[in-house]
Design a protein around this motif. Structure first.
Motif, PDB file in Angstrom:
ATOM      1  N   ARG A 115     -20.841  -0.981  -5.255  1.00  0.00           N
ATOM      2  CA  ARG A 115     -21.462  -2.008  -5.325  1.00  0.00           C
ATOM      3  C   ARG A 115     -20.779  -3.088  -4.237  1.00  0.00           C
ATOM      4  O   ARG A 115     -19.626  -3.494  -4.614  1.00  0.00           O
ATOM      5  CB  ARG A 115     -21.674  -2.756  -6.552  1.00  0.00           C
ATOM      6  N   PRO A 116     -21.328  -3.512  -3.346  1.00  0.00           N
ATOM      7  CA  PRO A 116     -20.769  -4.724  -2.234  1.00  0.00           C
ATOM      8  C   PRO A 116     -20.498  -6.011  -3.177  1.00  0.00           C
ATOM      9  O   PRO A 116     -21.356  -6.283  -4.155  1.00  0.00           O
ATOM     10  CB  PRO A 116     -21.631  -4.782  -1.341  1.00  0.00           C
ATOM     11  N   GLN A 117     -19.276  -6.422  -2.808  1.00  0.00           N
ATOM     12  CA  GLN A 117     -18.999  -7.561  -3.401  1.00  0.00           C
ATOM     13  C   GLN A 117     -17.589  -8.356  -2.636  1.00  0.00           C
ATOM     14  O   GLN A 117     -17.256  -7.715  -1.356  1.00  0.00           O
ATOM     15  CB  GLN A 117     -18.340  -7.572  -4.954  1.00  0.00           C
ATOM     16  N   SER A 118     -17.332  -9.629  -2.792  1.00  0.00           N
ATOM     17  CA  SER A 118     -16.271 -10.211  -1.989  1.00  0.00           C
ATOM     18  C   SER A 118     -15.188  -9.492  -1.708  1.00  0.00           C
ATOM     19  O   SER A 118     -14.489  -8.930  -2.871  1.00  0.00           O
ATOM     20  CB  SER A 118     -15.751 -11.506  -2.733  1.00  0.00           C
ATOM     21  N   GLY A 119     -14.837  -9.171  -0.488  1.00  0.00           N
ATOM     22  CA  GLY A 119     -13.480  -8.246  -0.278  1.00  0.00           C
ATOM     23  C   GLY A 119     -13.919  -6.581  -0.526  1.00  0.00           C
ATOM     24  O   GLY A 119     -12.754  -5.848  -0.446  1.00  0.00           O
ATOM     25  N   ARG A 120     -15.021  -6.357  -0.651  1.00  0.00           N
ATOM     26  CA  ARG A 120     -15.333  -4.838  -1.203  1.00  0.00           C
ATOM     27  C   ARG A 120     -16.760  -4.384  -0.343  1.00  0.00           C
ATOM     28  O   ARG A 120     -17.508  -4.885  -0.961  1.00  0.00           O
ATOM     29  CB  ARG A 120     -15.324  -4.455  -2.819  1.00  0.00           C
ATOM     30  N   ASN A 121     -16.499  -3.737   0.645  1.00  0.00           N
ATOM     31  CA  ASN A 121     -18.006  -3.334   1.411  1.00  0.00           C
ATOM     32  C   ASN A 121     -17.755  -1.677   1.346  1.00  0.00           C
ATOM     33  O   ASN A 121     -16.850  -1.204   1.128  1.00  0.00           O
ATOM     34  CB  ASN A 121     -17.722  -3.826   2.881  1.00  0.00           C
ATOM     35  N   ARG A 122     -19.152  -1.295   1.630  1.00  0.00           N
ATOM     36  CA  ARG A 122     -19.459   0.131   2.033  1.00  0.00           C
ATOM     37  C   ARG A 122     -18.844   0.355   3.179  1.00  0.00           C
ATOM     38  O   ARG A 122     -18.218   1.712   3.297  1.00  0.00           O
ATOM     39  CB  ARG A 122     -20.874   0.361   1.816  1.00  0.00           C
ATOM     40  N   GLN A 123     -18.573  -0.123   4.228  1.00  0.00           N
ATOM     41  CA  GLN A 123     -17.920   0.060   5.615  1.00  0.00           C
ATOM     42  C   GLN A 123     -16.668  -1.041   5.522  1.00  0.00           C
ATOM     43  O   GLN A 123     -17.081  -2.269   5.434  1.00  0.00           O
ATOM     44  CB  GLN A 123     -18.632  -0.081   6.879  1.00  0.00           C
ATOM     45  N   PHE A 124     -15.683  -0.613   5.527  1.00  0.00           N
ATOM     46  CA  PHE A 124     -14.308  -1.720   5.458  1.00  0.00           C
ATOM     47  C   PHE A 124     -13.315  -0.977   6.312  1.00  0.00           C
ATOM     48  O   PHE A 124     -13.335   0.237   6.828  1.00  0.00           O
ATOM     49  CB  PHE A 124     -13.882  -1.865   4.092  1.00  0.00           C
ATOM     50  N   THR A 125     -12.281  -1.767   6.775  1.00  0.00           N
ATOM     51  CA  THR A 125     -11.336  -1.584   7.796  1.00  0.00           C
ATOM     52  C   THR A 125      -9.867  -1.668   7.190  1.00  0.00           C
ATOM     53  O   THR A 125      -9.759  -2.576   6.437  1.00  0.00           O
ATOM     54  CB  THR A 125     -11.189  -2.590   8.927  1.00  0.00           C
ATOM     55  N   GLN A 126      -9.132  -0.473   7.352  1.00  0.00           N
ATOM     56  CA  GLN A 126      -7.956  -0.375   6.788  1.00  0.00           C
ATOM     57  C   GLN A 126      -6.882  -0.490   7.876  1.00  0.00           C
ATOM     58  O   GLN A 126      -7.116   0.125   8.884  1.00  0.00           O
ATOM     59  CB  GLN A 126      -7.786   1.022   5.826  1.00  0.00           C
ATOM     60  N   PHE A 127      -5.936  -0.890   7.646  1.00  0.00           N
ATOM     61  CA  PHE A 127      -4.508  -0.724   8.462  1.00  0.00           C
ATOM     62  C   PHE A 127      -3.678   0.133   7.326  1.00  0.00           C
ATOM     63  O   PHE A 127      -3.531  -0.383   6.327  1.00  0.00           O
ATOM     64  CB  PHE A 127      -3.942  -2.047   8.775  1.00  0.00           C
ATOM     65  N   GLY A 128      -2.881   1.361   7.861  1.00  0.00           N
ATOM     66  CA  GLY A 128      -2.205   1.944   6.940  1.00  0.00           C
ATOM     67  C   GLY A 128      -1.068   2.652   7.605  1.00  0.00           C
ATOM     68  O   GLY A 128      -0.831   2.574   8.885  1.00  0.00           O
ATOM     69  N   ALA A 129      -0.115   2.856   7.044  1.00  0.00           N
ATOM     70  CA  ALA A 129       1.031   3.604   7.567  1.00  0.00           C
ATOM     71  C   ALA A 129       1.539   4.946   6.826  1.00  0.00           C
ATOM     72  O   ALA A 129       1.455   4.729   5.623  1.00  0.00           O
ATOM     73  CB  ALA A 129       2.305   2.541   7.740  1.00  0.00           C
ATOM     74  N   GLU A 130       2.213   5.899   7.319  1.00  0.00           N
ATOM     75  CA  GLU A 130       2.577   7.123   6.715  1.00  0.00           C
ATOM     76  C   GLU A 130       3.731   7.455   7.412  1.00  0.00           C
ATOM     77  O   GLU A 130       4.214   7.462   8.395  1.00  0.00           O
ATOM     78  CB  GLU A 130       1.516   8.260   6.834  1.00  0.00           C
ATOM     79  N   ALA A 131       4.732   8.009   6.421  1.00  0.00           N
ATOM     80  CA  ALA A 131       5.933   8.487   6.731  1.00  0.00           C
ATOM     81  C   ALA A 131       6.128  10.023   6.272  1.00  0.00           C
ATOM     82  O   ALA A 131       6.184  10.119   5.067  1.00  0.00           O
ATOM     83  CB  ALA A 131       7.000   7.529   6.535  1.00  0.00           C
ATOM     84  N   LEU A 132       6.133  10.974   7.212  1.00  0.00           N
ATOM     85  CA  LEU A 132       6.110  12.207   6.867  1.00  0.00           C
ATOM     86  C   LEU A 132       7.542  13.099   6.966  1.00  0.00           C
ATOM     87  O   LEU A 132       7.731  13.011   8.220  1.00  0.00           O
ATOM     88  CB  LEU A 132       5.263  13.128   7.158  1.00  0.00           C
ATOM     89  N   GLY A 133       8.069  13.593   6.114  1.00  0.00           N
ATOM     90  CA  GLY A 133       9.025  14.403   6.447  1.00  0.00           C
ATOM     91  C   GLY A 133      10.622  13.884   5.962  1.00  0.00           C
ATOM     92  O   GLY A 133      11.790  14.540   6.155  1.00  0.00           O
ATOM     93  N   SER A 134      10.649  13.206   4.968  1.00  0.00           N
ATOM     94  CA  SER A 134      11.830  12.555   4.322  1.00  0.00           C
ATOM     95  C   SER A 134      11.604  12.419   3.012  1.00  0.00           C
ATOM     96  O   SER A 134      10.589  11.765   2.473  1.00  0.00           O
ATOM     97  CB  SER A 134      12.161  11.145   5.040  1.00  0.00           C
ATOM     98  N   LYS A 135      12.596  12.775   2.187  1.00  0.00           N
ATOM     99  CA  LYS A 135      12.671  12.557   0.419  1.00  0.00           C
ATOM    100  C   LYS A 135      13.578  11.341   0.232  1.00  0.00           C
ATOM    101  O   LYS A 135      13.786  11.090  -0.888  1.00  0.00           O
ATOM    102  CB  LYS A 135      13.238  13.699  -0.125  1.00  0.00           C
TER     103      LYS A 135
END
Length: 421
Positions: A115-135
């Motif tokens: 359900r669309p509402q302020s700050g929540r859309n069906r198409q939205f844009t994410q910025f994210g980061a991932e670090a793989l290979g370290s515990k």
């Protein structure tokens, strides 16, 4: 008239400069932390998200945009970024890269039917980061520091970091059994989703939006009480690193996040959005996800944030980003011959890295100056019969109103010395 689909929006030219500034700061921040950009497809195999995100999550059960293509392949518009990044990590065998951990970031559209509402859309844009290979617990702290650094570089001050641990598999199993025993006698009072999740994944009950006010939610067993010694020590190391680098936090044993792949550290960054405090970013560790998607046992940790919610937070704190999209120079030409000369000078200015434009509607001089004002041009270069005869342009500084005559072949050098990009 064909209209935009519900839950989507257009970023108009007057707003796109802010988006570009945010993306620029995101890339600058990732460069500081030595994270490299990865770009994955907007649609992937449906199975990727069912296995990666978890088939008991709201995302998979209710929110994914699924379709079948002409080859009868089941595909899904990506609802989040981590599963795609891990799929690429496995498919391209980045676990064999000598430089470990592999540190990646992404910026792009995601899709969820809700359900669309302020700050929540069906198409939205994410910025994210991932670090793989370290515990190493220190990289959990680094991931949190990266997200906070990004927000602070944009000027946000009303931020709160919330932490929890979901423990290792042994911790999760003990907590799972305790949750089932806690909710089972009264599970009939909960929604159908929670009833279905009781045996499949009772942790998801704690994340239910319908039943969050049920009394049993407040008394549910805390994962903290079921952490193994190893898991507890891991969480302590994360907190000690955050303490050492001066990042304050609050502990919240009810924080579980909405994705099945998390274990050990989970976190959310809260911020002001209007009159309320809401989640701006979230993330955590997901040590089993790589093997779940066909790769070797590989540790991972990451976060993602919504650009749309960030924009609301910036507005709530009264922050206006300087985009630098204003024109350096607007050329105002009077007469047919002046128009020809203006076209030549305009091309020369642009080739010299000067942001410039001219009139294409045949406006009078007054109208051209109004156009220059609307474009917030720093200078207006006027060419008329007199300027053509003298081989000089009249260059007006739009800030202080001063004017100078500058030879046509020196205009580019003159403006480059005046303008700092």
């Amino acid at each position: 008239m064909i209209q935009i689909p519900r839950g989507t929006y257009d970023v108009m030219p007057e707003d796109s400069g802010v988006w570009q500034k945010i993306e620029e700061v995101a890339r600058e921040t990732c460069a500081l932390f030595n994270y490299k950009e990865i770009r994955t497809p907007i649609f992937e195999s449906t199975d990727l998200f069912q296995r990666g995100v978890g088939d008991t999550t709201d995302i998979v059960q209710k929110e994914m945009y699924n379709f079948t293509d002409r080859g009868e392949r089941r595909l899904t518009l990506r609802p989040e970024g981590t599963a795609s990044v891990v799929r690429a990590f496995v498919e391209h065998k980045l676990y064999g890269d000598p430089q470990q951990p592999v540190k990646l970031y992404y910026i792009g559209p995601m899709f969820r039917y809700e359900r669309p509402q302020s700050g929540r859309n069906r198409q939205f844009t994410q910025f994210g980061a991932e670090a793989l290979g370290s515990k190493d617990p220190a990289i959990d702290a680094e991931m949190i520091a990266l997200a906070l650094t990004f927000y602070r570089k944009l000027g946000l001050k009303k931020l709160k970091l919330v932490l929890n641990s979901l423990g290792d598999p042994e911790s999760r199993k003990a907590h799972r059994d305790a949750l089932i025993n806690h909710f089972k006698p009264s599970i009939g009072e909960f929604c159908s989703d929670c009833q279905e999740r009781l045996e499949k994944n009772p942790l998801r009950i704690l994340d239910c939006k319908k039943d969050h006010g049920h009394p049993l939610m407040a008394t549910a067993p805390s994962i903290i009480d079921y952490l193994t010694d190893e898991a507890r020590d891991y969480f302590e190391q994360v907190k000690l690193t955050l303490d050492a680098i001066g990042i304050t936090y609050e502990l919240d044993p009810t924080l579980v996040r909405g994705l099945d792949y998390y274990n050990h550290t989970t976190f959310e960054i809260m911020g002001a959005t209007g009159s309320a405090i809401s989640t701006l970013a979230g993330g955590g560790r997901y040590n089993g996800l790589v093997s779940e998607l066909g790769g070797p046992e590989t540790a991972g940790v990451g976060f993602a944030l919504s650009i749309e919610r960030l924009l609301i937070a910036l507005e709530s704190e009264g922050i206006t980003l300087q985009t630098g999209n204003q024109l350096d120079c607007y050329l105002a030409a009077i007469g047919a011959e002046a128009e020809k000369k203006a076209a030549v000078l305009l091309h020369q200015l642009r080739q010299n890295g000067i942001r410039a434009d001219k009139d294409y509607l045949g406006r009078k001089v007054k109208g051209q100056f109004k156009a220059a004002d609307r474009e917030q041009a720093a200078y207006v270069l006027v060419i008329g019969d007199e300027e053509l005869a003298n081989g000089q342009a009249n260059v007006k500084n739009m800030t202080d109103g001063s004017q100078e005559r500058v030879a046509f072949d020196e205009v580019s050098t003159y403006l480059k010395n005046k303008i700092n990009h």
